[in-house]
Write an enzyme that holds these catalytic residues in place. Structure first.
Site, mmCIF file in Angstrom:
data_model
loop_
_atom_site.group_PDB
_atom_site.id
_atom_site.type_symbol
_atom_site.label_atom_id
_atom_site.label_comp_id
_atom_site.label_asym_id
_atom_site.label_seq_id
_atom_site.Cartn_x
_atom_site.Cartn_y
_atom_site.Cartn_z
ATOM 1 N N HIS A 1 -12.092 -5.403 7.902
ATOM 2 C CA HIS A 1 -12.764 -5.185 6.615
ATOM 3 C C HIS A 1 -13.994 -4.322 6.820
ATOM 4 O O HIS A 1 -14.972 -4.451 6.125
ATOM 5 C CB HIS A 1 -13.181 -6.529 5.990
ATOM 6 C CG HIS A 1 -12.034 -7.403 5.630
ATOM 7 N ND1 HIS A 1 -11.347 -8.146 6.555
ATOM 8 C CD2 HIS A 1 -11.441 -7.661 4.448
ATOM 9 C CE1 HIS A 1 -10.383 -8.809 5.949
ATOM 10 N NE2 HIS A 1 -10.405 -8.546 4.685
ATOM 11 N N GLU B 1 0.820 -1.219 0.000
ATOM 12 C CA GLU B 1 0.000 0.000 0.000
ATOM 13 C C GLU B 1 0.844 1.256 0.000
ATOM 14 O O GLU B 1 0.557 2.221 -0.707
ATOM 15 C CB GLU B 1 -0.913 0.032 1.228
ATOM 16 C CG GLU B 1 -2.093 -0.918 1.154
ATOM 17 C CD GLU B 1 -1.687 -2.345 1.364
ATOM 18 O OE1 GLU B 1 -0.621 -2.575 1.950
ATOM 19 O OE2 GLU B 1 -2.448 -3.235 0.947
#
Lengths: 372, 382
Positions: free
Chosen positions: A196, A126
């Site tokens: 999530h 990321e």
């Protein structure tokens, strides 16, 4: 050119998605690579959790933007990206697994259409993805980076906050990464658990130099934009920092963004039916910079405000809204501003139905606002 | 003769042959290990005793059946959320545990059910954690990706984040001088994360007793190693750290390599890196059918040629170390254990609401946690 990408993105989303949206997809936010989970479970087993914690009502079809077509949120994002890549030859899309279509199907078919040098996968990094995106944008390309889930954005936090947000400022406008857009899905899905389900908008709201934007439909996308001028280049665009008054009312102002809008819409209906209370529902849409004028105007009219979000209550974005509104509308307020948010705990695994600010908690808050 | 086999009391009665007939131990040739910055590697043969063989067989079979049961429960929506299954990779967990002791430390990423078992968890606790019940190993608060036991630090969701943590544990071992080490696992996808390289540097600089293990199952979710990594020789990625590339489908290979690596660490030479070449039969998680980026033929081929449990079974049978009936008995016992655990996991009650806010901080006094609305509060205890 700098701002074009975001507008095309936003523009196409609005064009399609305000139309009749596929209701069946709403509960399938737990979207899988190939399988969509079924709509609200009708099973009676008590141990089972329902798929969605709200009922979805589609928006009325807009007439002012030309022909509309039936699309869900993911398809409209794909359509927006399609338009971007078509009209902007420097546009590139990259991220983890975007090539085959992405884990949320937002880039389906784009690689076949535009080639593998414009739509490509990155390795699992990321920080690298965002850093790379900043570089590409600074050099003049329109970079659209995807972070697979907002929960994974933290390794890139330094790049976003320290590099991207400050580039224009520290170089005296010599360089900028206004061409960079970062997309990340956020919000709870019913079974996402700790990693999530997060809503990190408050972390980024605290950073001058970036723009934080949501899409208010089915499942929610968290846009991070670096625009300066708002230059429309497509037939249809929406200004970036404008909140939308979804429903007008006279007694209570309800403010939210993302999925929570649908929860509040149901709450507004419940309030009308059961309490005779008319609620004005505002979709904030952009977190940073946020539309203070629309919200304050509404509170000046109604005198009561409820803000709701899934993120934990302490330091959540509702605190910023609340603080600003009490500064501007102190004498208009009939009751203390209510914030209905998540608990101050990590996003839980099995406790999710208790954690989230569902319609009952919001309805309760509306009742208390009215009877203050 | 010592006839105490882990949990296999039944086989003593059923087996028609007496134990004097079985070979007590045998030596097997194992695949040569590729070396990086090492003069010598682990031995080319491994000795397996009958007890060890049965223990490994039972543990691997337990992991296999447990994962398949989890698959079943997930499809029935009794387990929800994200569930990453370990079947196909059993030899890694069991082999590693065979090379270290329970007082050593281990940390891995989210594909953690196998390790939770080998590190001391029970199937009941693991399954109850998957279903989010109070009998779960993390009291139902963590779920599939967050399981912990003594000296097992999980169970971590963010890819690559567990590796610097492992180095910290290794530092503690060195500091406390207890001759323990830490095994830090990560996958082929995580091998490209920046923080892993930061960890290589720190652990090498300070000669920490850490074994880095890259479980290379050829796919990082849906991306094959060739498409994600400029160098697929993960055992060399440590550059200045010595490395081994090991056949991860052979439990003996893994065990010998782990023993070798453990000796390396304990002798104060600093970190070492092991790449285990393995394979997962399921997709990345239960949301992934696992066939959109690889062919069913490929999966079938690995299953038929390199399945870890079959490999061990063939070895033991062909060397007369166990009988087919005995192994069948173990299978039956394992199946029963899993059934009981699944039953428990389905019927155990969910954790109480107070647990929503418990264990946020360590605190002597309970304190109030602000809730969804100004007038809702829960009390947090620790």
């Amino acid at each position: 050119m700098a701002a074009a990408a975001r507008f095309l993105l936003r523009g196409a989303v609005s064009k399609a998605s305000i139309a009749n949206v596929n209701v069946g997809v709403q509960s399938s936010f737990g979207i899988t690579l190939l399988r969509l989970s079924p709509n609200c479970s009708s099973k009676t087993k008590t141990q089972r959790r329902n798929a969605a914690h709200f009922t979805y009502y589609p928006d009325p079809v807009p007439t002012e933007y030309g022909p509309t077509t039936k699309m869900n949120l993911f398809q409209s994002v794909t359509s927006a990206l399609d338009n971007t890549l078509a009209s902007d030859p420097t546009a590139v899309i990259f991220g983890e697994d975007v090539a085959f279509g992405g884990v949320f199907r937002c880039t389906v078919g784009l690689r076949d259409k535009y080639g593998k040098d414009r739509v490509f996968n990155t390795p699992l990094c990321e920080q690298g993805i965002v850093g790379f995106g900043i570089g590409a944008a600074v050099a003049g390309a329109t970079a659209i980076a995807e972070i697979q889930f907002a929960d994974y954005i933290y390794p890139a936090f330094d790049q976003i906050v320290n590099e991207a947000a400050k580039y224009r400022y520290r170089s005296g406008n010599l360089f900028d990464c206004g061409n960079l857009t970062i997309r990340a899905p956020w919000g709870c899905v019913g079974h996402g658990s700790l990693y999530h389900s997060q809503s990190p908008e408050a972390f980024f709201a605290h950073c001058p130099g970036i723009k934080v934007r949501h899409s208010s439909l089915l499942s929610c996308f968290f846009f991070v934009c670096f625009a300066v001028e708002q230059v429309p280049t497509e037939a249809y665009t929406i200004p970036l920092s404008q909140a939308e008054v979804i429903q007008e009312g006279s007694d209570v102002t309800l403010v939210a963004w993302g999925t929570q809008i649908h929860v509040l819409r149901e709450v507004a209906n419940m309030a009308q039916e059961k309490l005779g209370v008319s609620c004005e529902l505002i979709d904030l849409q952009t977190i940073l910079p946020w539309d203070t004028e629309t919200v304050c105007k509404s509170v000046a009219k109604t005198g009561r405000l409820l803000i709701s979000h899934e993120a934990p209550i302490t330091g959540g974005f509702a605190a910023e809204i609340s603080s600003t509104v009490q500064e501007e509308c102190f004498l208009n307020l009939e009751a203390p501003i209510a914030r209905v948010c998540g608990y101050d705990t990590p996003f839980p695994h099995i406790f999710e139905p208790f954690y989230i600010p569902d319609k009952w908690k919001c309805f309760d808050a509306v009742k208390k606002l009215i009877s203050y | 003769r010592v006839l105490e086999l882990t949990g296999c009391a039944a086989s003593m009665v059923v087996s028609s042959r007496s134990y004097a007939d079985f070979t007590p131990e045998a030596t097997f040739d194992i695949k040569k290990v590729d070396l990086h910055r090492l003069e010598e590697g682990p031995p080319l043969t491994a000795t397996l005793t009958r007890e060890e063989g049965l223990k490994y067989y039972r543990t691997m079979q337990t992991i296999r059946r447990m994962e398949l049961k989890a698959d079943q429960l997930y499809k029935q929506k009794i387990i929800r959320g994200f569930c990453h299954l370990y079947d196909g990779q059993e030899a890694c967990a069991v082999g590693i545990e065979g090379g270290i002791t329970l007082s050593d430390h281990l940390i891995t990423a989210y594909r953690a059910h196998g390790y939770t078992l080998t590190r001391g968890g029970t199937v009941r606790e693991i399954m109850a954690e998957l279903t989010g019940r109070r009998g779960g190993i993390a009291k139902g608060k963590g779920g599939s990706m967050h399981m912990y036991t003594k000296n097992f630090y999980g169970g971590n969701g963010i890819v690559g984040a567990q590796v610097p943590l492992g180095a910290g544990v290794a530092l503690a071992c060195k500091y406390l001088g207890n001759d323990q080490l830490c095994v830090s696992l990560y996958g082929d996808g995580a091998a490209n994360q920046g923080q892993i390289f930061e960890t290589y540097n720190m652990s090498s600089l300070w000669k920490l007793p850490i074994i880095f293990i890259c479980e290379n199952n050829q796919y990082g979710m849906g991306t094959s190693v060739e498409r994600s990594s400029a160098s697929t020789e993960y055992y060399k990625r440590g550059d200045y750290i010595p490395g081994l590339r090991v056949d991860g489908m052979d439990v003996l290979c893994v065990r010998e390599a782990t023993k070798f690596a453990a000796d390396h660490c304990r002798s104060g030479k600093g970190p070492i890196l092991m790449e285990l070449q393995t394979y997962r039969y399921h997709g990345h998680s239960m949301s992934d059918p696992g066939v959109s980026y690889r062919t069913r033929e490929e999966i079938q081929e690995v299953r038929s040629k390199s399945d870890p449990i079959s490999m061990l079974k063939d070895r033991m049978l062909s060397n007369n170390m166990a009988s087919i009936e005995e192994l069948k008995e173990i299978d039956i016992a394992v199946r029963k254990e899993i059934e009981d655990a699944a039953q428990f996991a389905t019927t155990d009650p969910e954790p109480p609401l107070d647990d929503l806010c418990s264990h946020i901080f360590a605190t002597d006094q309970p304190f109030d946690v602000r809730g969804a609305t100004p007038w809702t509060k829960l009390t947090s205890t620790s």
